[in-house]
Design a protein around this motif. Structure first.
Motif, PDB file in Angstrom:
ATOM      1  N   LYS A 190       0.839  -1.206   0.000  1.00  0.00           N
ATOM      2  CA  LYS A 190       0.000   0.000   0.000  1.00  0.00           C
ATOM      3  C   LYS A 190       0.869   1.249   0.000  1.00  0.00           C
ATOM      4  CE  LYS A 190      -3.900   2.184   2.354  1.00  0.00           C
ATOM      5  NZ  LYS A 190      -4.858   2.122   3.475  1.00  0.00           N
ATOM      6  N   TYR A 191       1.975   1.226   0.741  1.00  0.00           N
ATOM      7  CA  TYR A 191       2.912   2.358   0.757  1.00  0.00           C
ATOM      8  C   TYR A 191       3.358   2.706  -0.658  1.00  0.00           C
ATOM      9  CZ  TYR A 191       7.561   4.544   1.157  1.00  0.00           C
ATOM     10  OH  TYR A 191       8.659   5.346   0.996  1.00  0.00           O
ATOM     11  N   LEU A 192       3.748   1.690  -1.423  1.00  0.00           N
ATOM     12  CA  LEU A 192       4.231   1.938  -2.778  1.00  0.00           C
ATOM     13  C   LEU A 192       3.118   2.498  -3.664  1.00  0.00           C
ATOM     14  CD1 LEU A 192       6.423   1.777  -4.940  1.00  0.00           C
ATOM     15  CD2 LEU A 192       5.835  -0.628  -5.286  1.00  0.00           C
ATOM     16  N   CYS A 193       1.937   1.885  -3.613  1.00  0.00           N
ATOM     17  CA  CYS A 193       0.843   2.340  -4.479  1.00  0.00           C
ATOM     18  C   CYS A 193       0.300   3.697  -4.051  1.00  0.00           C
ATOM     19  CB  CYS A 193      -0.266   1.286  -4.505  1.00  0.00           C
ATOM     20  SG  CYS A 193       0.211  -0.180  -5.465  1.00  0.00           S
ATOM     21  N   GLN A 194       0.289   3.962  -2.751  1.00  0.00           N
ATOM     22  CA  GLN A 194      -0.118   5.287  -2.272  1.00  0.00           C
ATOM     23  C   GLN A 194       0.800   6.373  -2.816  1.00  0.00           C
ATOM     24  OE1 GLN A 194      -0.330   4.467   2.106  1.00  0.00           O
ATOM     25  NE2 GLN A 194      -2.003   5.947   2.025  1.00  0.00           N
ATOM     26  N   LEU A 235      -5.074  -2.979  -1.824  1.00  0.00           N
ATOM     27  CA  LEU A 235      -4.750  -2.106  -2.961  1.00  0.00           C
ATOM     28  C   LEU A 235      -5.968  -1.743  -3.810  1.00  0.00           C
ATOM     29  CD1 LEU A 235      -1.439  -3.793  -4.200  1.00  0.00           C
ATOM     30  CD2 LEU A 235      -1.720  -1.908  -2.583  1.00  0.00           C
ATOM     31  N   THR A 236      -7.147  -2.193  -3.401  1.00  0.00           N
ATOM     32  CA  THR A 236      -8.357  -1.969  -4.206  1.00  0.00           C
ATOM     33  C   THR A 236      -8.552  -0.512  -4.633  1.00  0.00           C
ATOM     34  OG1 THR A 236      -9.456  -3.858  -3.176  1.00  0.00           O
ATOM     35  CG2 THR A 236     -10.862  -2.235  -4.267  1.00  0.00           C
ATOM     36  N   PRO A 237      -8.382   0.479  -3.741  1.00  0.00           N
ATOM     37  CA  PRO A 237      -8.610   1.876  -4.170  1.00  0.00           C
ATOM     38  C   PRO A 237      -7.663   2.358  -5.264  1.00  0.00           C
ATOM     39  CG  PRO A 237      -8.537   1.705  -1.769  1.00  0.00           C
ATOM     40  CD  PRO A 237      -8.041   0.408  -2.317  1.00  0.00           C
ATOM     41  N   TYR A 238      -6.519   1.665  -5.417  1.00  0.00           N
ATOM     42  CA  TYR A 238      -5.493   2.147  -6.341  1.00  0.00           C
ATOM     43  C   TYR A 238      -5.573   1.482  -7.711  1.00  0.00           C
ATOM     44  CZ  TYR A 238      -4.024   3.923  -1.898  1.00  0.00           C
ATOM     45  OH  TYR A 238      -4.030   4.562  -0.679  1.00  0.00           O
ATOM     46  N   GLY A 239      -6.483   0.515  -7.863  1.00  0.00           N
ATOM     47  CA  GLY A 239      -6.725  -0.086  -9.172  1.00  0.00           C
ATOM     48  C   GLY A 239      -5.627  -0.963  -9.701  1.00  0.00           C
ATOM     49  N   GLY A 386      -6.354   4.431 -20.665  1.00  0.00           N
ATOM     50  CA  GLY A 386      -6.262   5.318 -19.511  1.00  0.00           C
ATOM     51  C   GLY A 386      -6.016   4.563 -18.213  1.00  0.00           C
ATOM     52  N   PRO A 387      -5.834   5.294 -17.101  1.00  0.00           N
ATOM     53  CA  PRO A 387      -5.567   4.656 -15.801  1.00  0.00           C
ATOM     54  C   PRO A 387      -6.831   4.062 -15.192  1.00  0.00           C
ATOM     55  CG  PRO A 387      -5.704   7.021 -15.520  1.00  0.00           C
ATOM     56  CD  PRO A 387      -5.809   6.771 -16.999  1.00  0.00           C
ATOM     57  N   LYS A 388      -6.649   3.064 -14.329  1.00  0.00           N
ATOM     58  CA  LYS A 388      -7.792   2.465 -13.637  1.00  0.00           C
ATOM     59  C   LYS A 388      -8.220   3.287 -12.429  1.00  0.00           C
ATOM     60  CE  LYS A 388      -5.719  -1.577 -13.462  1.00  0.00           C
ATOM     61  NZ  LYS A 388      -5.435  -2.978 -13.094  1.00  0.00           N
ATOM     62  N   ALA A 389      -7.335   4.137 -11.935  1.00  0.00           N
ATOM     63  CA  ALA A 389      -7.665   4.994 -10.783  1.00  0.00           C
ATOM     64  C   ALA A 389      -6.991   6.343 -10.967  1.00  0.00           C
ATOM     65  CB  ALA A 389      -7.202   4.345  -9.482  1.00  0.00           C
ATOM     66  N   GLU A 390      -7.726   7.395 -10.738  1.00  0.00           N
ATOM     67  CA  GLU A 390      -7.167   8.736 -10.802  1.00  0.00           C
ATOM     68  C   GLU A 390      -6.422   9.051  -9.496  1.00  0.00           C
ATOM     69  OE1 GLU A 390      -7.190  10.475 -13.451  1.00  0.00           O
ATOM     70  OE2 GLU A 390      -8.589   9.241 -14.608  1.00  0.00           O
ATOM     71  N   ALA A 391      -5.566  10.056  -9.524  1.00  0.00           N
ATOM     72  CA  ALA A 391      -4.820  10.459  -8.328  1.00  0.00           C
ATOM     73  C   ALA A 391      -5.766  11.058  -7.293  1.00  0.00           C
ATOM     74  CB  ALA A 391      -3.741  11.466  -8.705  1.00  0.00           C
ATOM     75  N   PHE A 392      -5.668  10.575  -6.057  1.00  0.00           N
ATOM     76  CA  PHE A 392      -6.479  11.146  -4.982  1.00  0.00           C
ATOM     77  C   PHE A 392      -5.674  11.356  -3.700  1.00  0.00           C
ATOM     78  CE2 PHE A 392      -7.034   6.534  -4.878  1.00  0.00           C
ATOM     79  CZ  PHE A 392      -6.794   6.217  -3.547  1.00  0.00           C
ATOM     80  N   GLU A 393      -4.469  10.771  -3.629  1.00  0.00           N
ATOM     81  CA  GLU A 393      -3.612  10.998  -2.475  1.00  0.00           C
ATOM     82  C   GLU A 393      -3.009  12.404  -2.560  1.00  0.00           C
ATOM     83  OE1 GLU A 393      -3.203   9.140   0.095  1.00  0.00           O
ATOM     84  OE2 GLU A 393      -3.872   7.130  -0.494  1.00  0.00           O
ATOM     85  N   ASP A 394      -2.708  12.985  -1.407  1.00  0.00           N
ATOM     86  CA  ASP A 394      -2.148  14.334  -1.325  1.00  0.00           C
ATOM     87  C   ASP A 394      -0.652  14.296  -1.604  1.00  0.00           C
ATOM     88  OD1 ASP A 394      -1.417  16.917  -0.778  1.00  0.00           O
ATOM     89  OD2 ASP A 394      -2.138  16.934   1.304  1.00  0.00           O
ATOM     90  N   VAL A 395      -0.224  14.872  -2.704  1.00  0.00           N
ATOM     91  CA  VAL A 395       1.188  14.833  -3.075  1.00  0.00           C
ATOM     92  C   VAL A 395       2.060  15.548  -2.042  1.00  0.00           C
ATOM     93  CG1 VAL A 395       1.157  16.954  -4.482  1.00  0.00           C
ATOM     94  CG2 VAL A 395       2.776  15.103  -5.034  1.00  0.00           C
ATOM     95  N   ALA A 396       1.480  16.498  -1.297  1.00  0.00           N
ATOM     96  CA  ALA A 396       2.254  17.198  -0.265  1.00  0.00           C
ATOM     97  C   ALA A 396       2.693  16.256   0.850  1.00  0.00           C
ATOM     98  CB  ALA A 396       1.422  18.340   0.315  1.00  0.00           C
ATOM     99  N   GLU A 397       1.993  15.142   0.995  1.00  0.00           N
ATOM    100  CA  GLU A 397       2.354  14.141   2.003  1.00  0.00           C
ATOM    101  C   GLU A 397       3.359  13.126   1.474  1.00  0.00           C
ATOM    102  OE1 GLU A 397       1.412  14.229   5.216  1.00  0.00           O
ATOM    103  OE2 GLU A 397       0.562  16.171   4.648  1.00  0.00           O
TER     104      GLU A 397
END
Length: 422
Positions: A190-194, A235-239, A386-397
């Motif tokens: 999850k760390y990697l996919c996040q 990893l479901t949310p990350y597609g 296209g991608p299976k999941a759009e970006a939703f994690e905060d890049v600032a983190e």
């Protein structure tokens, strides 16, 4: 699959690098994304990613896919290209030639597997070299920085990602393939996919250390299905789907469970196909059977010519090659294999065809995924799904500093160090 559907998919489904390399081709070479999505749409299905160490493996795998009406992946790993006639730069050419010669109409992705970066200095090499792979016609790639720490693995993927076209299939990896040692965890996956998601990246596949090994698996428990399912759920949310490495050496029932109970859509098979093309006896696990004198059990009258097999064994003895190192016979001997009588060449490819067809139809549940893949292309009207999941994690983190801090807090056991095979 109807000819009309095939023609429509052919007209829009080939990526631009494929069109440029093979402008007059009738081979439906597609992005790895297409193959992944077709397996997901069917459900409980994965296809073979056949490591085309020699021309007969590629031919047999393509014939099997056509017979099974299945979408398929043909691949070669970066390390394999050092001891095989198939390389990262000629694999697309080989696939295109055989597809046209054999009249193959199923969708095929051409995958550069295990493009490894074992230390940070390798990142600059990757950034310089990977564009040339796409120039040569590949349509999918696996970035393997799993040899490095979790933070450097993530940072390497981010750093190299601009060299990968957005339409391409993209695989990432955690945990070197070490059998029962250093098993992957949901936390590190999850760390990697996040982190990738935060930077706008959505891997189509992730490869894990889930208990299997590469090559000839003489011992060990094999793939851990429950662990794999647990990681994929996280990893479901990350597609991101699963890529199963080290498939040779696991029995059919375990592989059926991986297809049915996890999100695995890609199963790499290398060693078993090589041995079968030569006429070496294998069991249901795909493991080569040895004789009492410690040599491979070559079936008389199958695979390569028996006299040529004797030369191969003598060469191996002279070069001190044994067990899995027989893979190093591919480069010096393929010319000789191609010089054999047509009947012998046909039985080499035919044996691979029968084995792969059995996997696709009876084990992987991949039959009739070819029209699904074509319909996805036609519906999209493009080679790019296209991608299976759009970006939703905060890049600032997920700055470099925070990436390193989060990795330090994971503290997972990576297992023993060593030169583990890719």
């Amino acid at each position: 699959m109807s000819q009309d559907t095939f023609k429509k998919a052919l007209s829009v489904g080939r990526p631009p690098n494929v069109v440029q390399n093979f402008p007059n081709s009738e081979a439906l070479i597609v992005s790895g994304k297409v193959i992944d999505r077709a397996m997901l749409k069917k459900g409980g299905a994965m296809t073979i990613a056949a490591n085309g160490r020699n021309i007969f493996i590629i031919e047999g795998a393509l014939r099997a896919a056509q017979r099974a009406n299945a979408a398929i992946i043909i691949e070669i790993a970066r390390s394999e290209a050092t001891y095989c006639p198939t390389t990262l730069w000629n694999i697309a050419r080989r696939v295109d030639y055989l597809c046209n010669m054999l009249g193959i109409t199923v969708p095929v992705a051409v995958h550069a597997d295990h493009y490894f970066m074992k230390k940070w200095d390798d990142v600059a090499v990757a950034k310089a070299e990977i564009p040339s792979l796409f120039d040569a016609g590949i349509t999918s790639i696996a970035l393997d920085a799993s040899h490095m720490t979790d933070d450097l693995n993530l940072l390497a993927n981010i750093e190299v990602s601009p060299t990968i076209p957005s339409w391409s299939g993209y695989e990432t990896e955690i945990g070197e393939i070490k059998g029962a040692f250093g098993l992957s965890t949901p936390v590190e996956a999850k760390y990697l996919c996040q982190g990738l998601n935060a930077h706008g990246l959505c891997p189509d596949w992730i490869a894990l250390n889930n208990g299997t090994t590469h090559g000839i698996e003489a011992s060990g428990t094999g793939i851990q299905v429950e662990l794999t399912a647990e990681i994929h759920k996280a990893l479901t949310p990350y597609g991101t789907s699963g890529a199963q490495h080290g498939t040779s050496g696991n029995d059919s029932q375990r592989l059926k469970e991986i297809a049915a109970r996890t999100n695995t859509t890609k199963a790499n098979v290398a060693t078993a196909l090589q041995m079968i093309s030569w006429g070496v006896r294998v069991n249901d696990f795909g493991n080569a059977i040895m004789t009492e004198d410690g040599l491979f059990d070559k079936i008389k009258g199958e695979g390569v010519d028996d006299a040529l097999w004797a030369e191969m064994v003598a060469y191996a003895v002279d070069k001190k090659l044994s067990g899995g190192d027989y893979k190093k016979l591919n480069l010096p001997f393929e010319r000789r294999w191609q010089g054999q009588d047509a009947r012998v060449r046909q039985r080499m490819a035919g044996a691979v065809e029968d084995f792969v067809h059995h996997l696709l139809v009876d084990v992987f549940n991949a039959a009739d995924t070819a029209p699904i893949a074509c319909e996805l292309i036609v519906k999209a009207g493009s080679h790019d799904l296209g991608p299976k999941a759009e970006a939703f994690e905060d890049v600032a983190e997920w700055t470099v500093e925070k990436i390193k801090a989060q990795a330090a807090a994971i503290g997972t056991d990576k297992g023993p160090k060593g030169n583990f095979d890719d």
